[in-house]
Design an enzyme around this catalytic site. Structure first.
Site, mmCIF file in Angstrom:
data_model
loop_
_atom_site.group_PDB
_atom_site.id
_atom_site.type_symbol
_atom_site.label_atom_id
_atom_site.label_comp_id
_atom_site.label_asym_id
_atom_site.label_seq_id
_atom_site.Cartn_x
_atom_site.Cartn_y
_atom_site.Cartn_z
ATOM 1 N N GLY A 122 0.851 -1.197 0.000
ATOM 2 C CA GLY A 122 0.000 0.000 0.000
ATOM 3 C C GLY A 122 0.883 1.242 0.000
ATOM 4 O O GLY A 122 1.980 1.236 0.557
ATOM 5 N N GLY A 166 -7.243 -7.533 -8.172
ATOM 6 C CA GLY A 166 -5.808 -7.483 -8.471
ATOM 7 C C GLY A 166 -5.205 -8.809 -8.078
ATOM 8 O O GLY A 166 -5.918 -9.812 -7.920
ATOM 9 N N ILE A 182 -4.085 -9.824 -5.277
ATOM 10 C CA ILE A 182 -4.550 -10.367 -3.995
ATOM 11 C C ILE A 182 -5.954 -10.953 -4.128
ATOM 12 O O ILE A 182 -6.229 -12.038 -3.611
ATOM 13 C CB ILE A 182 -4.459 -9.286 -2.888
ATOM 14 C CG1 ILE A 182 -2.970 -8.967 -2.631
ATOM 15 C CG2 ILE A 182 -5.163 -9.737 -1.606
ATOM 16 C CD1 ILE A 182 -2.697 -7.865 -1.633
ATOM 17 N N PRO A 197 -13.405 -3.732 -16.516
ATOM 18 C CA PRO A 197 -13.175 -5.183 -16.453
ATOM 19 C C PRO A 197 -11.683 -5.496 -16.540
ATOM 20 O O PRO A 197 -10.919 -4.772 -17.173
ATOM 21 C CB PRO A 197 -13.908 -5.704 -17.701
ATOM 22 C CG PRO A 197 -14.886 -4.655 -18.061
ATOM 23 C CD PRO A 197 -14.290 -3.351 -17.629
ATOM 24 N N ARG A 210 -7.556 -1.380 3.193
ATOM 25 C CA ARG A 210 -7.278 -0.226 4.044
ATOM 26 C C ARG A 210 -8.577 0.205 4.712
ATOM 27 O O ARG A 210 -9.641 0.181 4.084
ATOM 28 C CB ARG A 210 -6.729 0.947 3.225
ATOM 29 C CG ARG A 210 -5.271 0.823 2.812
ATOM 30 C CD ARG A 210 -4.326 0.906 4.017
ATOM 31 N NE ARG A 210 -2.935 0.862 3.648
ATOM 32 C CZ ARG A 210 -2.204 -0.253 3.566
ATOM 33 N NH1 ARG A 210 -2.762 -1.420 3.829
ATOM 34 N NH2 ARG A 210 -0.931 -0.200 3.236
ATOM 35 N N GLU A 226 -5.723 3.421 13.205
ATOM 36 C CA GLU A 226 -5.019 2.226 13.684
ATOM 37 C C GLU A 226 -3.967 2.678 14.689
ATOM 38 O O GLU A 226 -3.192 3.566 14.356
ATOM 39 C CB GLU A 226 -4.358 1.494 12.521
ATOM 40 C CG GLU A 226 -5.399 0.861 11.603
ATOM 41 C CD GLU A 226 -4.810 0.069 10.449
ATOM 42 O OE1 GLU A 226 -3.574 -0.076 10.400
ATOM 43 O OE2 GLU A 226 -5.567 -0.398 9.612
ATOM 44 N N HIS A 276 -4.350 -5.335 11.848
ATOM 45 C CA HIS A 276 -3.564 -5.159 10.606
ATOM 46 C C HIS A 276 -2.403 -6.160 10.520
ATOM 47 O O HIS A 276 -1.241 -5.775 10.524
ATOM 48 C CB HIS A 276 -3.035 -3.715 10.507
ATOM 49 C CG HIS A 276 -2.709 -3.309 9.098
ATOM 50 N ND1 HIS A 276 -2.796 -1.997 8.664
ATOM 51 C CD2 HIS A 276 -2.275 -4.022 8.026
ATOM 52 C CE1 HIS A 276 -2.438 -1.936 7.386
ATOM 53 N NE2 HIS A 276 -2.106 -3.153 6.982
ATOM 54 N N ILE A 277 -2.772 -7.451 10.433
ATOM 55 C CA ILE A 277 -1.736 -8.496 10.435
ATOM 56 C C ILE A 277 -1.717 -9.334 9.153
ATOM 57 O O ILE A 277 -1.117 -10.410 9.123
ATOM 58 C CB ILE A 277 -1.904 -9.456 11.643
ATOM 59 C CG1 ILE A 277 -3.328 -10.067 11.662
ATOM 60 C CG2 ILE A 277 -1.584 -8.778 12.952
ATOM 61 C CD1 ILE A 277 -3.438 -11.310 12.533
HETATM 62 O O1 LIG Z 1 0.444 -2.342 2.540
HETATM 63 C C1 LIG Z 1 0.893 -3.351 3.060
HETATM 64 O O2 LIG Z 1 1.989 -3.829 2.742
HETATM 65 C C2 LIG Z 1 0.106 -4.071 4.115
HETATM 66 O O3 LIG Z 1 -0.998 -3.385 4.518
HETATM 67 C C3 LIG Z 1 0.969 -4.435 5.279
HETATM 68 O O4 LIG Z 1 1.736 -5.465 4.863
#
Ligand SMILES: O=C(O)[C@H](O)CO
Length: 308
Positions: free
Chosen positions: A64, A142, A144, A167, A225, A254, A273-274
């Site tokens: 990010g 994407g 992920i 798309p 996020r 956070e 946030h892990i």
């Molecule tokens: O942006 C990032 O890399 C994640 O939120 C933390 O690994």
């Protein structure tokens, strides 16, 4: 000798417990050629001015980059490295874990077992929602999102749908996902997982409007996020039963204060946030961040560089 040399060349904030205080960072950054940061540091005009004209390379140990003022970096000709790809598996794995924890009510269940709530076996006690025959929606497709879908497929998901600014046929074909509108994503998803980056366009994109179109049996998951979610609207949707549950790995702010209303809800699972927090991934992220920095300093292409 090595140490003296090392100390002259590098300044390291050597604590994992607290981020470097802003005041100290603003002082220490003065005159540096390059900077490695994590997502707790705001890299904005103030910081870049404090660093001064020597700063040519920034390397963030994160995929990010909403903590970076890209415009300010571009204006100053500073190159930026980041760490995509190496964390995809870890983030996808955690997203699946959070989804199952939320949909199968695992936190409530362990609490009941530990605190005496476990009475006789009951037909509807702690029932949740299962992935088999479900529709899974991905907001922002994407790397992920694809990795999450690949992991969810063996759970017998019936259909994957996604929305994005346009798309993305190449990625979508990997998981046989159908492109739909935002409204369709909301109304059709049994599980809606947010995978988009936080940008001015996606800020608060998950709001009352979206939640009101979701089924009241659906589960909302966010590992991207916190800023993409309007948390007041989410609280309302969860507490009124508009949606069944939410699993969040990211919040605003956070850490989320322990007094926050979302913590009072049984149907909201909040993680600190892990998503990328596995030893191997954090090692890979730090190695990539260091290599990006060194390549940038040598004037060579970085392994992963943001196009500004
Ligand atoms: O942006 C990032 O890399 C994640 O939120 C933390 O690994």
């Amino acid at each position: 000798l090595y140490q003296v040399h090392y100390r002259e060349l590098f300044d390291l904030w050597d604590s994992d417990d607290v981020p470097v205080p802003r005041k100290e960072l603003l002082q220490k950054v003065k005159g540096v050629d390059a900077l490695v940061c994590v997502l707790t540091e705001k890299i904005d005009a103030e910081l870049l001015d404090a660093a001064g004209p020597n700063l040519k390379v920034l390397s963030t140990m994160s995929v990010g980059f909403d903590h970076l003022s890209l415009e300010e970096l571009k204006k100053r000709g500073i190159r930026v490295g980041y760490t995509p790809d190496v964390l995809t598996d870890s983030v996808a794995e955690l997203t699946v874990a959070l989804l199952l924890t939320t949909s199968r009510r695992l936190i409530e269940a362990t609490h009941e077992a530990k605190t005496g709530g476990w009475g006789t076996w009951r037909t509807l006690w702690l029932c949740g929602y299962e992935l088999a025959n479900s529709t899974v929606g991905i907001l922002g497709l994407g790397r992920i999102g694809v990795a999450i879908a690949e992991r969810l497929k063996p759970f017998k998901v019936k259909k994957f749908i996604y929305t994005d600014v346009a798309p993305r046929p190449e990625l979508a074909s990997l998981i046989d996902a159908e492109y739909v509108s935002m409204d369709e994503l909301a109304s059709q998803s049994d599980f809606l997982t947010v995978c988009c980056a936080l940008t001015p366009e996606t800020k608060d994109i998950c709001n009352k409007d979206l939640f009101s179109k979701m089924k009241n049996t659906s589960i909302f998951i966010n590992t991207s996020r916190g800023g993409v979610v309007d948390q007041e609207d989410l609280y309302e949707a969860l507490s009124s039963g508009q949606i069944a549950g939410a699993g969040l790995d990211v919040t605003v702010p956070e850490p989320l204060p322990t007094s926050h209303p979302l913590f009072t809800l049984n149907n909201c699972v909040i993680l600190p946030h892990i998503a990328s927090a596995s030893y191997s991934t954090r090692n890979a992220m730090s190695a990539l961040a260091a290599n990006n920095l060194l390549l940038g300093l040598k004037g060579q292409p970085m392994i992963k560089e943001l196009k500004l």
